[in-house]
Design a protein around this motif. Structure first.
Motif, short mmCIF file in Angstrom:
data_model
loop_
_atom_site.label_atom_id
_atom_site.label_comp_id
_atom_site.label_asym_id
_atom_site.label_seq_id
_atom_site.Cartn_x
_atom_site.Cartn_y
_atom_site.Cartn_z
N LYS A 102 3.38 114.85 -39.19
CA LYS A 102 3.99 114.58 -40.51
C LYS A 102 4.33 113.01 -40.19
O LYS A 102 4.20 112.12 -41.05
N ALA A 103 4.93 112.71 -39.20
CA ALA A 103 5.43 111.32 -38.64
C ALA A 103 4.11 110.57 -38.50
O ALA A 103 4.02 109.34 -39.04
N LEU A 104 3.03 111.21 -38.04
CA LEU A 104 2.00 110.40 -38.07
C LEU A 104 1.14 110.00 -39.37
O LEU A 104 0.77 108.87 -39.71
N VAL A 105 1.37 111.01 -40.29
CA VAL A 105 0.73 110.66 -41.67
C VAL A 105 1.44 109.81 -42.42
O VAL A 105 1.25 108.80 -42.99
N ASP A 106 3.01 109.82 -42.11
CA ASP A 106 3.96 108.90 -42.78
C ASP A 106 3.71 107.38 -42.11
O ASP A 106 3.68 106.43 -43.12
N THR A 107 3.26 107.39 -41.02
CA THR A 107 2.84 105.85 -40.15
C THR A 107 1.59 105.47 -41.04
O THR A 107 1.69 104.27 -41.24
N ALA A 108 0.46 106.11 -41.18
CA ALA A 108 -0.59 105.76 -41.68
C ALA A 108 -0.40 105.42 -43.09
O ALA A 108 -0.89 104.20 -43.45
N ILE A 109 0.43 106.04 -43.74
CA ILE A 109 0.66 105.68 -45.03
C ILE A 109 1.35 104.18 -45.36
O ILE A 109 1.05 103.54 -46.07
N GLU A 110 2.39 104.19 -44.37
CA GLU A 110 3.02 102.87 -44.51
C GLU A 110 2.19 101.77 -44.23
O GLU A 110 2.49 100.78 -44.64
N ALA A 111 1.40 102.04 -43.14
CA ALA A 111 0.51 100.63 -42.95
C ALA A 111 -0.32 100.52 -44.17
O ALA A 111 -0.59 99.22 -44.61
N ARG A 112 -0.94 101.62 -44.65
CA ARG A 112 -1.85 101.30 -45.92
C ARG A 112 -0.94 100.72 -47.20
O ARG A 112 -1.51 99.67 -47.93
N LEU A 113 0.26 101.09 -47.29
CA LEU A 113 1.13 100.41 -48.25
C LEU A 113 1.45 99.14 -48.22
O LEU A 113 1.35 98.20 -49.24
N ARG A 114 1.44 98.53 -46.87
CA ARG A 114 1.87 97.18 -46.63
C ARG A 114 0.62 96.22 -46.75
O ARG A 114 0.69 95.43 -47.72
N GLU A 115 -0.60 96.76 -46.67
CA GLU A 115 -1.91 96.44 -47.28
C GLU A 115 -2.04 96.20 -48.64
O GLU A 115 -2.27 95.30 -49.38
N SER A 116 -1.78 97.32 -49.23
CA SER A 116 -1.85 97.37 -50.81
C SER A 116 -1.01 96.45 -51.62
O SER A 116 -1.36 95.83 -52.50
N MET A 117 0.07 96.24 -50.82
CA MET A 117 1.30 95.53 -51.61
C MET A 117 0.75 93.81 -51.34
O MET A 117 0.83 93.23 -52.44
N LYS A 118 0.11 93.75 -50.34
CA LYS A 118 -0.55 92.26 -50.10
C LYS A 118 -1.47 92.10 -51.20
O LYS A 118 -1.60 90.97 -51.97
N LEU A 119 -2.27 93.07 -51.39
CA LEU A 119 -3.40 93.07 -52.31
C LEU A 119 -3.15 93.27 -53.78
O LEU A 119 -3.66 92.73 -54.62
N GLY A 120 -2.10 93.78 -54.14
CA GLY A 120 -1.41 94.29 -55.15
C GLY A 120 -2.21 95.37 -56.05
O GLY A 120 -2.17 95.63 -57.13
N ARG A 121 -2.97 96.36 -55.34
CA ARG A 121 -3.53 97.33 -55.57
C ARG A 121 -3.67 98.41 -54.58
O ARG A 121 -3.76 98.18 -53.52
#
Ligand SMILES: Nc1ncnc2c1ncn2[C@@H]1O[C@H](COP(=O)(O)OP(=O)(O)OP(=O)(O)O)[C@@H](O)[C@H]1O
Ligand SMILES: [Mg+2]
Length: 458
Positions: free
Chosen positions: A385-404
């Motif tokens: 579960k921690a692994l999945v959360d970590t992966a999601i966080e990383a993606r989220l940071r990217e997504s914020m930068k790109l705005g999508r």
């Protein structure tokens, strides 16, 4: 001062023992001399080393209990002497020490009874001082000694659903939501689900039903999840008694609360009554052995035994990370007599867990849970579960930068996998010691099999 308490007489024996630490008769002799000489700390060490070698030796247990009594570690003395009496109910000197401890904690009626039991098994055992003390205190106190709280009766019981526990549920998950764990599921079916579903069949074959199932194992491997799924599997109610509920029970009115909890479960039957982190309630830890604590523990035992009311239709389950801290009384037949190891998920189970965790998340086509599972040996469900959360966080940071929003890629999962350490290793290091050195009746064989130290039995 006797010749024995002369340090010069003990010294050579201590040296002899240091050369042959496995010589049990010598160890007992030396320890007894140290005790007699009032060298209690050394006596304690000597007994404890002996108990590590032979955990159930009655002489060593009694000696250690006497040392604790001498050190005014009364609760510890209770623990040891009660454990001894559980295996040797006719041990006169143990009853005598028990009587002294009871007297010391003001439980006069029980002390008198224990003293009589001691004399019954060995009329030659006497303790004039204790007798005098009991007589004196009896005069100062009303009949029947101390005020042990009465077990709550059933008459007029009003159940206050909100008083005690937060968790009455109707779980929507079942065994299909639990990845892997086939052997454990099968064990649960056989040992508690079938007896619930076919009570007449079990009776016809004279097979006992009732009793509880104890799940144990490293943290985060799905014990709580599995208990909840068990309730869902038989469409039963689920009462989750968590650590906070248990701690609340230690504060006042505890026996009554515990009784109400069981009553609630009986009313809700079929019901899974689940004690999470049960060692908080059933531990043989010394501080729980104070007389106030005793009565809650005794109440728990009585409820498990169905002494106050039948537990028909109630599946009693419990979980712990430290089964070795449970009071031995909880393992007797009809109580938590079935104990099951919940191991970290194997590769297929890890894939199943990841599947469950990634449900309804935006995933790229590259995602392949089987490949992630293959790279994550030893990880628990919680680690995954921690692994999945970590992966999601990383993606989220990217997504914020790109705005999508960007879907999760296989690479995110694999990168996260490198960061997450298996949290179960430490647990197994501890568990291995218990399994090797205090594995009475083979209760912990499953640990040895899991670690590859022992072959599975056919
Ligand atoms: N086999 C599994 N299938 C699906 N999810 C799982 C599985 N094992 C664990 N999980 C998930 O991992 C998390 C931790 O599991 P859970 O809380 O049941 O572990 P536990 O053994 O009770 O841990 P603890 O000893 O810390 O109480 C939960 O979110 C649960 O959903
Ligand atoms: Mg848990």
């Amino acid at each position: 001062m006797s010749a024995f308490s002369d340090p010069a007489a003990i010294q050579p024996l201590l040296e002899a023992l240091s050369f042959s630490p496995d010589n049990l008769p010598l160890r007992k002799h030396v320890a007894a001399l140290l005790l007699q000489a009032g060298r209690l700390a050394e006596a304690e060490d000597t007994y404890r080393v002996g108990l590590r070698q032979t955990p159930t030796d009655p002489d060593l247990q009694l000696g250690l209990a006497e040392v604790y009594a001498g050190l005014s570690k009364t609760s510890a003395a209770f623990v040891v002497v009660e454990e001894l009496l559980a295996s040797y109910p006719e041990h006169a000197r143990a009853h005598l020490l028990h009587a002294r401890l009871l007297a010391r904690t003001g439980q006069l009626a029980a002390a008198r009874e224990a003293y009589e039991t001691a004399q019954h098994y060995n009329p030659a055992l006497e303790d004039a001082e204790l007798v005098a003390q009991l007589r004196e205190r009896a005069a100062a106190q009303p009949a029947h000694g101390g005020p042990p709280p009465e077990a709550p009766g059933n008459a007029g019981l009003v159940i206050d659903e909100h008083a005690l526990f937060s968790g009455l549920e109707k779980p929507k998950i079942n065994f299909s939501d639990v990845g892997g764990m086939e052997p454990v599921k099968e064990e649960i079916r056989l040992k508690i689900i079938h007896p619930l579903q076919y009570p007449d069949l079990y009776k016809a074959y004279g097979k006992a039903t009732g009793g509880g199932l104890l799940l144990y194992g490293p943290p985060g491997c799905g014990k709580t999840h599995l208990a909840r799924a068990t309730a869902g599997e038989v469409q039963a109610s689920f009462i989750n008694v968590g650590i906070n509920d248990i701690l609340d029970m230690w504060l006042g009115n505890s026996e009554k609360n515990l009784h109400q909890l069981f009553e609630m479960a009986r009313l809700q039957a079929p019901c899974v009554l689940f004690f999470d982190e049960v060692d908080a309630l059933a531990a043989n830890r010394h501080d729980l052995r104070q007389s106030a604590g005793r009565s809650l523990v005794n109440q728990f035992l009585a409820e498990l035994d169905g002494a106050t009311r039948t537990n028909e239709g109630v599946l009693i389950m419990a979980a712990t990370n430290a089964p070795w801290h449970l009071d031995a009384a909880f393992r007797r037949p009809g109580r938590f007599d079935r104990i099951v190891l919940v191991t970290p998920p194997d590769e297929a189970a890890r894939a199943a867990v990841l599947e469950v965790l990634l449900r309804e998340k935006p995933l790229a086509a590259s995602v392949n849970v089987a490949a992630v599972a293959a790279k994550t040996p030893g990880l628990s469900g919680a680690d995954l579960k921690a692994l999945v959360d970590t992966a999601i966080e990383a993606r989220l940071r990217e997504s914020m930068k790109l705005g999508r929003p960007l879907p999760i890629e296989q690479n995110d999962l694999l990168t996260a996998a490198k960061e997450i350490r298996a949290s179960t290793k430490e647990w197994f290091a501890t568990a291995k010691n218990y399994a090797l050195y205090s594995n009475e009746g083979g209760v912990y064989d499953d640990i040895l099999v899991y670690l590859g130290i022992k072959k599975p039995s056919a």
